[in-house]
Design an enzyme around this catalytic site. Structure first.
Site, PDB file in Angstrom:
ATOM      1  N   GLU A 245       2.845  -7.095   8.636  1.00 29.10           N
ATOM      2  CA  GLU A 245       3.569  -6.714   7.429  1.00 29.10           C
ATOM      3  C   GLU A 245       4.946  -7.373   7.408  1.00 29.10           C
ATOM      4  O   GLU A 245       5.695  -7.293   8.391  1.00 29.10           O
ATOM      5  CB  GLU A 245       3.782  -5.200   7.368  1.00 29.10           C
ATOM      6  CG  GLU A 245       2.530  -4.370   7.233  1.00 29.10           C
ATOM      7  CD  GLU A 245       2.815  -2.874   7.221  1.00 29.10           C
ATOM      8  OE1 GLU A 245       1.960  -2.122   6.757  1.00 29.10           O
ATOM      9  OE2 GLU A 245       3.903  -2.456   7.699  1.00 29.10           O
ATOM     10  N   CYS A 246       5.303  -7.999   6.327  1.00 32.68           N
ATOM     11  CA  CYS A 246       6.641  -8.509   6.038  1.00 32.68           C
ATOM     12  C   CYS A 246       7.193  -9.345   7.189  1.00 32.68           C
ATOM     13  O   CYS A 246       6.854 -10.518   7.318  1.00 32.68           O
ATOM     14  CB  CYS A 246       7.570  -7.350   5.677  1.00 32.68           C
ATOM     15  SG  CYS A 246       9.026  -7.868   4.752  1.00 32.68           S
ATOM     16  N   GLY A 247       8.044  -8.788   8.052  1.00 31.79           N
ATOM     17  CA  GLY A 247       8.546  -9.553   9.181  1.00 31.79           C
ATOM     18  C   GLY A 247       7.429 -10.092  10.045  1.00 31.79           C
ATOM     19  O   GLY A 247       7.530 -11.187  10.617  1.00 31.79           O
TER      20      GLY A 247
END
Length: 466
Positions: free
Chosen positions: A332-334
């Site tokens: 997710e994301c990072g």
């Protein structure tokens, strides 16, 4: 369930809500109370300060993700064994999704029948503060505005004027004040507060917060308000199983200073459904540990640790090897950023990363996305079958460049106010990576499917002798 509780809200973001809520948590903890902290909304950073202040892991209460019943279940489960629950709100008291109250502090206060303490930034105000508080009191009579805490007050005389005006003309008791003390403010960066794991001398800062708070706030008065909260009815279990399942897979969760955006209840749900959580560090560990059946890389601040992440070649290589052997990898994301071929920082410097996705992640000085959204799954993947509808949250300052046009996408995202959806995320075999933050407690079926996929890989690995 009879548990004293307070919700600390504010008139707006930046009023000092997180600083004062954390100070209250630390003060009551130092006074000998077992304080269970909570945060309204999808925040990952504020709960770190709560946890440091209380010694108990802070939980997110989010009606957009969990609904009213889910919020009550998460609250009741975490409150067990606590003497006092302190809930930090989000933004202004009535700010929710779009123009609705969904996800707001007010909605959570009503869901939990919690008294509200309103933090008011009193700079450059006197009698006008009474008009402000009166508006907040009358806006929704179902919200029990039990008191006001004044922040950034100029002097004792200023406080006396504010207190008299608010109590006489708004009819809300003023329960204390904090002066203009810049040294107690918590540090910020581009995604908000500096995470607690990166804050040096945090224990000293918490001591300072408590000392400043106790100069103008009488804790026993706040405790009296918290004890006025009525008993809550028994909450049925709809998220967590009544009896946790025995471990059936070993799930590696990358958690360190670079990657620490996880919902605690989401991790505990994975564990309750049969995942043995194995924490690993992309910064410190030389490689992934053996015998893992899946990997979960959450969000965080990889952009602040690019040299160290790129230098840990052994860990990157072990991640590549696990992926090419078919291990389920969810990011997710990072985590998505970390799986790219490289990350380009704010100054344009490029650092090599895992390379499981051929694109480059580029940081931007302005925010790219923020807010709740809904997602439609485009094709079967390790989390959900095609057509599944999910709810999630975005918050990032980066974008992905250089991906092949035909690379399979994960979702169509529908943001607030958008009529047409936007493509997001990527799917590659047993890999799913996206900017979308999910809360597994909001979608237990997704958590189960992820564990099932990890178990399937475990069986394959044993057959192949990997």
């Amino acid at each position: 369930m009879n548990i004293p509780r307070l919700l600390i809200a504010a008139t707006h973001s930046g009023a000092g809500k997180t600083t004062l809520a954390t100070a209250l948590m630390a003060a009551f903890t130092q006074a000998g109370f077992a304080v269970q902290p909570f945060k309204v909304g999808p925040d990952y950073i504020d709960p770190g300060y709560h946890t440091a202040a209380t010694g108990r892991i802070s939980r997110n209460l989010d009606t957009f993700f969990l609904g009213a019943a889910g919020v009550r279940e998460v609250f009741a489960r975490a409150a067990s064994g606590a003497d006092l629950c302190i809930i930090e709100g989000v933004m202004g008291l009535y700010d929710g999704k779009g123009t609705t109250e969904r996800g707001s502090s007010a909605e959570v206060a009503k869901t939990l029948d919690a008294p509200v303490l309103l933090v008011v930034d009193a700079r450059s105000m006197s009698r006008s503060a009474a008009a402000l508080v009166l508006g907040y009191r009358l806006f929704d009579p179902r919200v029990r505005l039990a008191g006001v805490l004044l922040n950034r007050v100029g002097s004792a005389r200023h406080y006396a004027t504010l207190k008299e005006a608010i109590e006489k003309q708004a009819g809300v008791p003023v329960l204390g004040w904090v002066g203009r003390r810049e040294e107690i403010s918590l540090p910020h960066r581009h995604l908000g507060l500096l995470p607690a794991v990166e804050k040096n001398a945090l224990a000293d800062h918490l001591e300072l917060l408590v000392a400043v708070l106790e100069e103008g706030v009488e804790l026993f008065r706040l405790l009296e308000v918290a004890r006025q909260a009525p008993p809550l009815p028994e909450t049925p279990r709809e998220i967590f199983p009544a009896t946790p399942l025995p471990p059936r897979v070993r799930l590696g969760v990358v958690k360190d200073a670079a990657f620490n955006f996880y919902y605690q209840d989401g991790l505990e749900l994975l564990a309750a459904l049969g995942a043995e959580i194995v924490f690993v560090s992309a910064l410190a560990d030389p490689a992934l540990p053996p015998e893992l059946d899946g990997i979960y890389i959450g969000g965080g601040f990889p952009e602040m640790f690019l040299k160290r992440l790129a230098a840990n070649k052994g860990f990157l290589e072990s991640l590549r090897r696990a992926f090419y052997q078919g291990m389920p990898v969810y990011a997710e994301c990072g985590g998505l950023m970390y799986l790219c071929r490289a990350i380009c920082d704010f100054e344009g410097r490029e650092y090599p990363m895992a390379g499981l996705l051929p694109g480059i992640c580029r940081m931007h000085s302005r925010r790219v996305a923020l807010g709740y959204c809904e997602a439609r799954v485009l094709a079967d993947n390790i989390l959900a079958p095609a057509g599944t509808r999910l709810v999630g949250h975005e918050f990032h300052y980066s974008s992905i460049e250089g991906m092949p046009r035909d690379f399979p996408r994960a979702y169509v995202l529908y943001r607030e106010g958008d009529k047409e959806g936007l493509l997001d995320g990527y799917v590659h075999g047993n890999l799913l990576a996206s900017y979308l933050h999910l809360h597994f407690a909001a979608c237990p079926e997704v958590a189960r499917r992820f564990i099932d996929r990890c178990e399937h890989y475990k069986r394959q690995r044993r057959v192949m002798g990997c």
